[in-house]
Scaffold this active site. Structure first.
Site, short mmCIF file in Angstrom:
data_model
loop_
_atom_site.label_atom_id
_atom_site.label_comp_id
_atom_site.label_asym_id
_atom_site.label_seq_id
_atom_site.Cartn_x
_atom_site.Cartn_y
_atom_site.Cartn_z
N ASN A 103 0.82 -1.20 0.00
CA ASN A 103 0.00 0.00 0.00
C ASN A 103 0.86 1.26 0.00
O ASN A 103 1.13 1.84 -1.04
CB ASN A 103 -0.96 -0.04 1.20
CG ASN A 103 -2.03 1.04 1.15
OD1 ASN A 103 -1.77 2.16 0.73
ND2 ASN A 103 -3.23 0.71 1.58
N ILE A 129 -5.62 0.09 -1.75
CA ILE A 129 -5.99 1.47 -2.01
C ILE A 129 -6.94 1.92 -0.90
O ILE A 129 -8.04 1.37 -0.74
CB ILE A 129 -6.70 1.65 -3.37
CG1 ILE A 129 -5.82 1.17 -4.52
CG2 ILE A 129 -7.08 3.12 -3.58
CD1 ILE A 129 -6.47 1.33 -5.89
N ASP A 130 -6.50 2.90 -0.11
CA ASP A 130 -7.33 3.50 0.92
C ASP A 130 -7.86 4.84 0.40
O ASP A 130 -7.11 5.62 -0.19
CB ASP A 130 -6.54 3.73 2.20
CG ASP A 130 -6.08 2.43 2.84
OD1 ASP A 130 -6.78 1.42 2.68
OD2 ASP A 130 -5.01 2.42 3.49
N VAL A 131 -9.14 5.09 0.63
CA VAL A 131 -9.80 6.26 0.04
C VAL A 131 -10.60 7.01 1.10
O VAL A 131 -11.22 6.39 1.97
CB VAL A 131 -10.75 5.81 -1.10
CG1 VAL A 131 -11.47 7.01 -1.70
CG2 VAL A 131 -9.98 5.06 -2.18
N VAL A 142 -5.42 7.95 -0.07
CA VAL A 142 -4.59 8.29 1.08
C VAL A 142 -3.68 7.11 1.43
O VAL A 142 -4.01 5.96 1.15
CB VAL A 142 -5.44 8.70 2.30
CG1 VAL A 142 -6.17 10.01 2.07
CG2 VAL A 142 -6.46 7.60 2.64
#
Length: 256
Positions: A103, A129-131, A142
């Site tokens: 990540n 994928i952090d959103v 993010v």
């Protein structure tokens, strides 16, 4: 008929398990090995283990703990947290992990995805994928426990990671994390409609209906959940569980 993978997600913090809400306020859950043994009995499909401090603290994965967890697992296990080099991936796979989740390191370069996919196979490489979603700014990618915002749009970033060699995407809405209010279906549609690789939904699951919505309305290939499998009741008492056989049958609705 096809039943998608339903994946409990365990968060590691200082060798113990915690559960966060919106990536904050971690609540202690218990010992990771004990949790794995319960999930073995429940015959879970797969397990994701994420060290929530490793990248932020700039340290390597805790191979000893990961090896202990992997040696107990009767199911495939994926690990993420602090992964920055091919040698670290090699050590994790040797420790018994079947997939790695990369990540934060991707914010600087996607080369590790390309090389890891070439050496170990794309089936072993998952991109995280952090959103977050701002009221005026829309979706933002993010990293580093949601402390750093990237300039890429979510769709562009997903395309970049797919092109770099990711075999799957673990897609998490930070603002849904631990809320059990349901997945962000719009976000899932956006990403699953952008890439051809499988998208694993994360962030917000609280019911079997939420799982079904992510699969059928959001286009997810699999669903991951944390709070749903470690908390019970309105007071969020700690009780590790999984889907019943009847609930599993409810998910036999997604056609391939």
């Amino acid at each position: 008929m096809y039943r998608a993978r339903v994946i409990p997600t365990l968060l590691l913090s200082q060798r113990g398990l915690v559960k966060t809400r919106k990536f904050k306020d971690p609540v202690y859950i218990g010992d990771p090995v004990n949790a794995v043994r319960i999930f073995n009995e429940k015959e879970v499909d797969e397990l994701v283990v994420l060290d929530i401090n490793a990248s932020r603290e700039g340290r390597e994965p805790d191979y000893e703990v990961i090896s202990e967890i992997a040696s107990e697992c009767f199911m495939p296990v994926a690990y993420g947290g602090g992964i920055r080099t091919l040698e670290q991936i090699r050590k994790l796979l040797r420790a018994g992990v079947e997939k790695v989740v990369i990540n934060s390191a991707l914010a600087e370069s996607t080369e590790i995805l390309t090389e890891a996919s070439r050496i170990f196979g794309s089936q072993a490489i998952m991109a995280g994928i952090d959103v977050r979603r701002g009221l005026l700014t829309g979706y933002k990618v993010v990293v580093r426990s949601a402390s750093v915002e990237l300039k890429h749009s979510v769709a562009d970033y997903a395309r970049i990671l797919e092109g770099a060699g990711a075999g799957e995407i673990l897609l998490n809405n930070v603002d849904r994390d631990g809320t059990m209010a349901g997945y962000d279906i719009d976000l899932l549609r956006l990403v699953s409609g952008t890439v051809k690789i499988p998208v694993v939904a994360a962030g917000g699951a609280g019911t079997v209906e939420h799982l079904s919505q992510a699969l059928n309305d959001g286009g997810a290939a699999a669903v991951a959940a944390g709070a749903m499998f470690v908390f019970r009741g309105k007071h969020r008492a700690v009780l590790i569980g999984y889907l019943t056989e009847a609930q599993k049958k409810e998910l036999l609705i997604r056609k391939r």
